[in-house]
Design an enzyme around this catalytic site. Structure first.
Site, mmCIF file in Angstrom:
data_model
loop_
_atom_site.group_PDB
_atom_site.id
_atom_site.type_symbol
_atom_site.label_atom_id
_atom_site.label_comp_id
_atom_site.label_asym_id
_atom_site.label_seq_id
_atom_site.Cartn_x
_atom_site.Cartn_y
_atom_site.Cartn_z
ATOM 1 N N LYS A 31 -8.436 -44.887 -39.487
ATOM 2 C CA LYS A 31 -9.029 -44.040 -40.544
ATOM 3 C C LYS A 31 -9.986 -43.021 -39.918
ATOM 4 O O LYS A 31 -9.906 -41.833 -40.198
ATOM 5 C CB LYS A 31 -9.780 -44.903 -41.577
ATOM 6 C CG LYS A 31 -8.906 -45.928 -42.289
ATOM 7 C CD LYS A 31 -9.687 -46.696 -43.359
ATOM 8 C CE LYS A 31 -10.814 -47.567 -42.803
ATOM 9 N NZ LYS A 31 -10.366 -48.688 -41.952
ATOM 10 N N ARG A 106 -13.720 -49.879 -51.335
ATOM 11 C CA ARG A 106 -13.214 -51.075 -50.662
ATOM 12 C C ARG A 106 -13.030 -52.226 -51.627
ATOM 13 O O ARG A 106 -12.589 -53.297 -51.223
ATOM 14 C CB ARG A 106 -14.244 -51.494 -49.626
ATOM 15 C CG ARG A 106 -13.871 -51.153 -48.217
ATOM 16 C CD ARG A 106 -14.977 -51.682 -47.348
ATOM 17 N NE ARG A 106 -14.576 -51.889 -46.017
ATOM 18 C CZ ARG A 106 -14.688 -51.000 -45.052
ATOM 19 N NH1 ARG A 106 -15.169 -49.798 -45.294
ATOM 20 N NH2 ARG A 106 -14.314 -51.291 -43.838
ATOM 21 N N ARG A 143 -11.654 -50.863 -28.642
ATOM 22 C CA ARG A 143 -12.335 -49.627 -29.072
ATOM 23 C C ARG A 143 -13.674 -49.463 -28.357
ATOM 24 O O ARG A 143 -14.431 -50.404 -28.183
ATOM 25 C CB ARG A 143 -12.564 -49.659 -30.580
ATOM 26 C CG ARG A 143 -13.388 -48.451 -31.055
ATOM 27 C CD ARG A 143 -13.337 -48.255 -32.528
ATOM 28 N NE ARG A 143 -13.817 -49.401 -33.267
ATOM 29 C CZ ARG A 143 -13.757 -49.492 -34.592
ATOM 30 N NH1 ARG A 143 -13.227 -48.504 -35.296
ATOM 31 N NH2 ARG A 143 -14.208 -50.552 -35.210
ATOM 32 N N ARG A 175 -18.832 -51.614 -30.676
ATOM 33 C CA ARG A 175 -19.471 -51.928 -31.955
ATOM 34 C C ARG A 175 -19.717 -53.424 -32.062
ATOM 35 O O ARG A 175 -18.903 -54.219 -31.615
ATOM 36 C CB ARG A 175 -18.556 -51.473 -33.113
ATOM 37 C CG ARG A 175 -19.035 -50.193 -33.772
ATOM 38 C CD ARG A 175 -18.047 -49.608 -34.730
ATOM 39 N NE ARG A 175 -17.628 -50.473 -35.826
ATOM 40 C CZ ARG A 175 -16.840 -50.080 -36.835
ATOM 41 N NH1 ARG A 175 -16.407 -48.834 -36.871
ATOM 42 N NH2 ARG A 175 -16.491 -50.895 -37.792
ATOM 43 N N ARG A 186 -13.069 -59.555 -40.751
ATOM 44 C CA ARG A 186 -12.855 -58.253 -41.406
ATOM 45 C C ARG A 186 -11.420 -58.161 -41.934
ATOM 46 O O ARG A 186 -11.194 -57.613 -43.015
ATOM 47 C CB ARG A 186 -13.132 -57.116 -40.416
ATOM 48 C CG ARG A 186 -14.631 -56.900 -40.201
ATOM 49 C CD ARG A 186 -14.911 -56.200 -38.897
ATOM 50 N NE ARG A 186 -14.425 -54.840 -38.863
ATOM 51 C CZ ARG A 186 -14.236 -54.147 -37.738
ATOM 52 N NH1 ARG A 186 -14.490 -54.692 -36.571
ATOM 53 N NH2 ARG A 186 -13.803 -52.905 -37.807
HETATM 54 P P1 AP5 Z 1 -10.392 -46.149 -35.750
HETATM 55 O O1 AP5 Z 1 -9.952 -44.766 -36.062
HETATM 56 O O2 AP5 Z 1 -11.763 -46.343 -35.262
HETATM 57 O O3 AP5 Z 1 -10.046 -47.137 -36.973
HETATM 58 P P2 AP5 Z 1 -10.727 -47.294 -38.387
HETATM 59 O O4 AP5 Z 1 -9.612 -47.462 -39.375
HETATM 60 O O5 AP5 Z 1 -11.721 -46.236 -38.628
HETATM 61 O O6 AP5 Z 1 -11.387 -48.722 -38.176
HETATM 62 P P3 AP5 Z 1 -12.862 -49.231 -38.523
HETATM 63 O O7 AP5 Z 1 -13.094 -50.436 -37.679
HETATM 64 O O8 AP5 Z 1 -13.851 -48.140 -38.434
HETATM 65 O O9 AP5 Z 1 -12.642 -49.665 -39.988
HETATM 66 P P4 AP5 Z 1 -13.525 -50.573 -40.813
HETATM 67 O O10 AP5 Z 1 -12.994 -50.288 -42.145
HETATM 68 O O11 AP5 Z 1 -13.503 -51.988 -40.377
HETATM 69 O O12 AP5 Z 1 -15.013 -50.117 -40.452
HETATM 70 P P5 AP5 Z 1 -16.102 -49.264 -41.228
HETATM 71 O O13 AP5 Z 1 -16.922 -48.573 -40.234
HETATM 72 O O14 AP5 Z 1 -15.487 -48.496 -42.313
HETATM 73 O O15 AP5 Z 1 -9.353 -46.731 -34.653
HETATM 74 C C1 AP5 Z 1 -9.515 -48.026 -34.110
HETATM 75 C C2 AP5 Z 1 -9.143 -48.027 -32.621
HETATM 76 O O16 AP5 Z 1 -7.741 -47.780 -32.484
HETATM 77 C C3 AP5 Z 1 -9.840 -46.927 -31.778
HETATM 78 O O17 AP5 Z 1 -10.118 -47.454 -30.521
HETATM 79 C C4 AP5 Z 1 -8.807 -45.815 -31.717
HETATM 80 O O18 AP5 Z 1 -8.936 -45.036 -30.529
HETATM 81 C C5 AP5 Z 1 -7.499 -46.589 -31.726
HETATM 82 N N1 AP5 Z 1 -6.410 -45.904 -32.406
HETATM 83 C C6 AP5 Z 1 -6.497 -45.128 -33.537
HETATM 84 N N2 AP5 Z 1 -5.271 -44.679 -33.893
HETATM 85 C C7 AP5 Z 1 -4.390 -45.193 -32.983
HETATM 86 C C8 AP5 Z 1 -2.970 -45.077 -32.813
HETATM 87 N N3 AP5 Z 1 -2.221 -44.374 -33.670
HETATM 88 N N4 AP5 Z 1 -2.403 -45.734 -31.773
HETATM 89 C C9 AP5 Z 1 -3.175 -46.452 -30.910
HETATM 90 N N5 AP5 Z 1 -4.514 -46.582 -31.012
HETATM 91 C C10 AP5 Z 1 -5.119 -45.962 -32.037
HETATM 92 O O19 AP5 Z 1 -16.967 -50.432 -41.910
HETATM 93 C C11 AP5 Z 1 -17.730 -51.312 -41.118
HETATM 94 C C12 AP5 Z 1 -18.474 -52.283 -42.001
HETATM 95 O O20 AP5 Z 1 -19.395 -51.567 -42.850
HETATM 96 C C13 AP5 Z 1 -17.638 -53.121 -42.966
HETATM 97 O O21 AP5 Z 1 -17.119 -54.277 -42.338
HETATM 98 C C14 AP5 Z 1 -18.657 -53.443 -44.053
HETATM 99 O O22 AP5 Z 1 -19.522 -54.476 -43.646
HETATM 100 C C15 AP5 Z 1 -19.476 -52.149 -44.124
HETATM 101 N N6 AP5 Z 1 -18.933 -51.216 -45.134
HETATM 102 C C16 AP5 Z 1 -18.471 -49.932 -44.903
HETATM 103 N N7 AP5 Z 1 -18.028 -49.385 -46.040
HETATM 104 C C17 AP5 Z 1 -18.197 -50.311 -47.009
HETATM 105 C C18 AP5 Z 1 -17.897 -50.347 -48.392
HETATM 106 N N8 AP5 Z 1 -17.345 -49.290 -49.012
HETATM 107 N N9 AP5 Z 1 -18.201 -51.467 -49.086
HETATM 108 C C19 AP5 Z 1 -18.784 -52.533 -48.498
HETATM 109 N N10 AP5 Z 1 -19.085 -52.574 -47.183
HETATM 110 C C20 AP5 Z 1 -18.795 -51.476 -46.446
HETATM 111 MG MG MG Z 2 -13.837 -46.191 -38.885
#
Ligand code: AP5
Ligand code: MG
Ligand code: ZN
Length: 231
Positions: A31, A106, A143, A175, A186
């Site tokens: 994402k 979410r 990552r 992270r 997660r």
């Molecule tokens: P990346 O692009 O970083 O993936 P992502 O989908 O952004 O993954 P996140 O871990 O950021 O998602 P998340 O939803 O768990 O975390 P968030 O920060 O939103 O890619 C991942 C890796 O793969 C990278 O190394 C990249 O280089 C690689 N990659 C990408 N594309 C690729 C491809 N095509 N092929 C190969 N490799 C690839 O949330 C974190 C925490 O915050 C949550 O757990 C929760 O506690 C809290 N939180 C955030 N939003 C909310 C909400 N709305 N409600 C409640 N809690 C929330």
């Molecule tokens: Mg992300």
């Protein structure tokens, strides 16, 4: 986009309407990686709730400290906290002509709150990026992040110099929630609390699914072809 027609009715001081998008997908689906590119190409603000929470944490705010206790375990931060964050962020002038949400909504109640916040406007599209769990585990454990916001993967998207950011030269870090135990939780939390949004948006005919197992460039090409043909 077809919405360009609306510019004819706008005065010069008003910004052209772009689009209101949501990126849905499990942790590690890509994402954030795709959101940066989409935001750059379509000139819409990238609103990542995870990034907002992490910024609060590094600034040492009460919100950040509270959120950390949930985030480190891979649990969701309570809905009321997130709804307040998103309401505030979407009220900023840069979101008036469109935005790209990454990590929100979410839960169904976050989606319902979003509908209320948008009031008489609505989302244009929800892009759902799908990737199987085994692949997500590899992506998240490899990552590496930079404080400038850039993100890498030790194997799939490595920086030119190991552990050094291509963009700003800082040392990369992992992270806190990219440890195996937190990642597994997660994925469970996603399946239970977030996956129901796929049906929710599908029933509203807003959902487009993108195969997230392709290369980063190919996925981006697929997304832009979807967005460019959207009427
Ligand atoms: P990346 O692009 O970083 O993936 P992502 O989908 O952004 O993954 P996140 O871990 O950021 O998602 P998340 O939803 O768990 O975390 P968030 O920060 O939103 O890619 C991942 C890796 O793969 C990278 O190394 C990249 O280089 C690689 N990659 C990408 N594309 C690729 C491809 N095509 N092929 C190969 N490799 C690839 O949330 C974190 C925490 O915050 C949550 O757990 C929760 O506690 C809290 N939180 C955030 N939003 C909310 C909400 N709305 N409600 C409640 N809690 C929330
Ligand atoms: Mg992300
Ligand atoms: Zn950097």
């Amino acid at each position: 986009m077809a919405k360009e027609l609306k510019t004819m009715e706008l005065s010069n001081s008003e910004e052209m309407y772009k689009m209101r998008l949501v990126l849905l997908g499990p942790p590690g689906a890509g994402k954030g990686t795709q959101a940066k590119r989409i935001a750059g190409k379509y000139q819409i603000p990238h609103v990542s709730t995870g990034d907002i929470l992490r910024e609060n944490l590094s600034a040492g705010t009460g919100l950040g400290l509270k959120a950390k206790t949930y985030m480190d375990k891979g649990e969701l931060v309570p809905d009321n906290v997130l709804i307040d964050i998103i309401k505030e962020r979407l009220s900023k002038p840069d979101c008036s002509s469109g935005f790209l949400l990454d990590g929100y909504p979410r839960t169904i109640s976050q989606a319902e709150a979003l509908n209320q916040i948008l009031a008489d406007t609505q989302l244009d599209m929800v892009l759902n990026i799908t990737v199987p769990d085994e692949e997500l585990l590899k992506r998240l454990s490899g990552r590496r992040m930079c404080k400038c916001g850039a993100s890498y993967h030790t194997e799939f998207n490595p920086p030119k110099i190991m552990n050094v950011c291509d963009v700003c030269g800082s040392t990369l870090y992992q992270r806190d929630d990219d440890k195996e135990e937190a990642i597994k939780n997660r994925l469970k939390v996603y399946a239970k609390q977030t996956q129901p949004l796929i049906d929710y948006y599908s029933n509203l005919s807003m959902l487009k699914t993108v195969d997230g197992t392709e290369s980063i460039d190919k996925i981006f090409a697929e997304i832009t072809s979807i967005l460019d043909t959207y009427e």
